[in-house]
Design an enzyme around this catalytic site. Structure first.
Site, PDB file in Angstrom:
ATOM      1  CB  THR A  46      34.722  29.323  58.728  1.00 24.27           C
ATOM      2  OG1 THR A  46      35.861  29.452  57.856  1.00 24.27           O
ATOM      3  CG2 THR A  46      33.602  28.594  57.998  1.00 24.27           C
ATOM      4  CB  ILE A 110      38.571  28.523  54.677  1.00 22.92           C
ATOM      5  CG1 ILE A 110      39.309  27.706  55.746  1.00 22.92           C
ATOM      6  CG2 ILE A 110      39.401  28.641  53.401  1.00 22.92           C
ATOM      7  CD1 ILE A 110      39.529  26.253  55.358  1.00 22.92           C
ATOM      8  CB  ILE A 141      41.915  32.825  50.929  1.00 29.25           C
ATOM      9  CG1 ILE A 141      41.895  31.647  49.939  1.00 29.25           C
ATOM     10  CG2 ILE A 141      42.970  32.605  52.009  1.00 29.25           C
ATOM     11  CD1 ILE A 141      41.613  30.304  50.554  1.00 29.25           C
ATOM     12  CE  LYS A 142      37.074  35.570  57.823  1.00 26.83           C
ATOM     13  NZ  LYS A 142      36.133  35.273  58.944  1.00 26.83           N
ATOM     14  CB  ILE A 143      44.365  37.569  54.177  1.00 27.85           C
ATOM     15  CG1 ILE A 143      44.603  36.355  53.272  1.00 27.85           C
ATOM     16  CG2 ILE A 143      45.690  38.204  54.590  1.00 27.85           C
ATOM     17  CD1 ILE A 143      45.329  36.685  51.972  1.00 27.85           C
TER      18      ILE A 143
END
Length: 371
Positions: A46, A110, A141-143
């Site tokens: 996402t 996310i 976790i998207k960074i």
């Protein structure tokens, strides 16, 4: 239901297919489960644009928005609840696959608030917060791979949190991303964290590279036209060569002995923007083991219908691809400027989408609140 033979063949070749989309409608209708059953989809990604599209004008969220507003929640709190609830449900849908693959697939990503892309400390803080709120082991976790994002990646991995590194455009930045991942693993090992519980992917954007470089090639005249549509794939292939080198190193071998996993390359932005190109080119030409290809549904269905995969990538393919990038540069394209522009635009696009999402939910809150 029966798996599509083309998408299953990709899976058998080492390509994990993740859907680049998520919405409550997909969850409620059973569409996501159907894609798992028939299109070999083994994960979901996402981003702010996806959430904006999912929530804007959709009745699926009205009841929750009204309830949360009635509880006195502000717009940012409401958005956090809506997005993390959808991601949690998707994580639960993939739980069996996650367990059966020992955490390799069945992953849902996310993204941290894109307004934090240049704030290391707050990115780490929100990564921890999102991990706690969703509360599922198969969460990524998207960074973003900005300069400030690199230490945030290391810090987040060091806390034992799995990370999807996003918005990677240049091979040089990709090397830094790999180093950030390995540094995080080394710190996690020092802290006594079980390295086998940490997973990561590095999302290398493809079609946006061609969009920007093709535009510049057009400006350079007829002699440069033969290079159009070649840079995106070439750039990704060179990146895969870097993956092969980095994860065959003694540095990683030491970590692997303690349970660490490779950080798989993920091909993102695989929807073809130019109608003159094959609509499956960013899938067919980037088959590699192991990789992830995250596809919008339109691309996924095109793959299921008429994909014709090339031979799997290897070090030789990476070297040949490097020559293509050299030709692009020799034609007059400033590649360093391309990477800088694409990163800046990528962050800006996600910030804009996030702002639009906040505006959409704010308007819904106002409609649901009695005058």
């Amino acid at each position: 239901m029966t798996q599509n033979t083309r998408t299953q063949a990709l899976s058998d070749a080492g390509v994990s297919i993740w859907l680049d989309d998520l919405s409550r409608q997909r969850l409620n209708s059973g569409n996501l489960q159907e894609l798992i059953d028939t299109r070999a989809v083994v994960g979901v990604t996402t981003n702010p644009s996806i959430f904006q599209s999912a929530i804007a004008g959709k009745s699926d969220y009205d009841e929750d928005i009204a309830r949360l507003a009635g509880d006195g929640k502000g717009v940012e709190d409401v958005v956090e609840v809506l997005t993390t609830d959808d991601v949690r449900r998707a994580c639960d849908l993939f739980e069996g696959l996650y367990d059966s693959t020992d955490g390799y697939d069945g992953r849902v990503s996310i993204e941290v608030d894109p307004r934090l892309a240049h704030d290391t400390a707050r990115t780490v803080e929100q990564a921890k917060r999102l991990r706690g709120i969703v509360g599922r082991d198969n969460l990524h976790i998207k960074i973003p791979a900005t300069r400030e994002g690199l230490p945030a990646i290391t810090e987040t991995i060091a806390h034992g949190i799995s990370v999807n590194v996003t918005l990677i455009f240049s091979v040089d930045r990709y090397r830094e991303v790999i180093d950030a991942y390995l540094s995080g693993l080394e710190r996690a090992r020092e802290a006594g964290i079980d390295l086998s519980t940490i997973h990561s992917v590095a999302s290398f954007f493809v079609s946006r590279v061609d969009t920007e470089i093709d535009k510049r090639l057009d400006d350079l005249g007829a002699d440069a036209q033969a290079l159009k549509g070649k840079a995106g794939v070439a750039n990704a292939r060179v990146a895969f060569g870097q993956y092969l080198e980095a994860f065959a190193s003694e540095r990683f071998a030491s970590l692997e002995a303690d349970g660490a996993h490779v950080q798989r390359a993920l091909w993102a932005s695989t929807g073809v923007k130019n109608p003159d190109y094959s609509d499956t080119m960013y899938v067919d030409e980037l088959v590699a083991n192991p990789t992830v290809n995250t596809m919008p549904e339109k691309t996924l269905e095109a793959v299921a219908d008429h994909s014709e995969p090339f031979a799997p990538l290897d070090a030789d393919a990476a070297r040949e691809a490097a020559a293509v990038l050299e030709s692009v540069a020799a034609a007059g394209v400033d590649l360093d400027d391309v990477w800088e522009v694409l990163e800046s635009e990528g962050v800006d696009k996600f910030e804009k989408a996030w702002g639009e999402l906040l505006e959409t939910v704010s308007a819904s809150i106002a409609e649901s609140t009695p005058a």
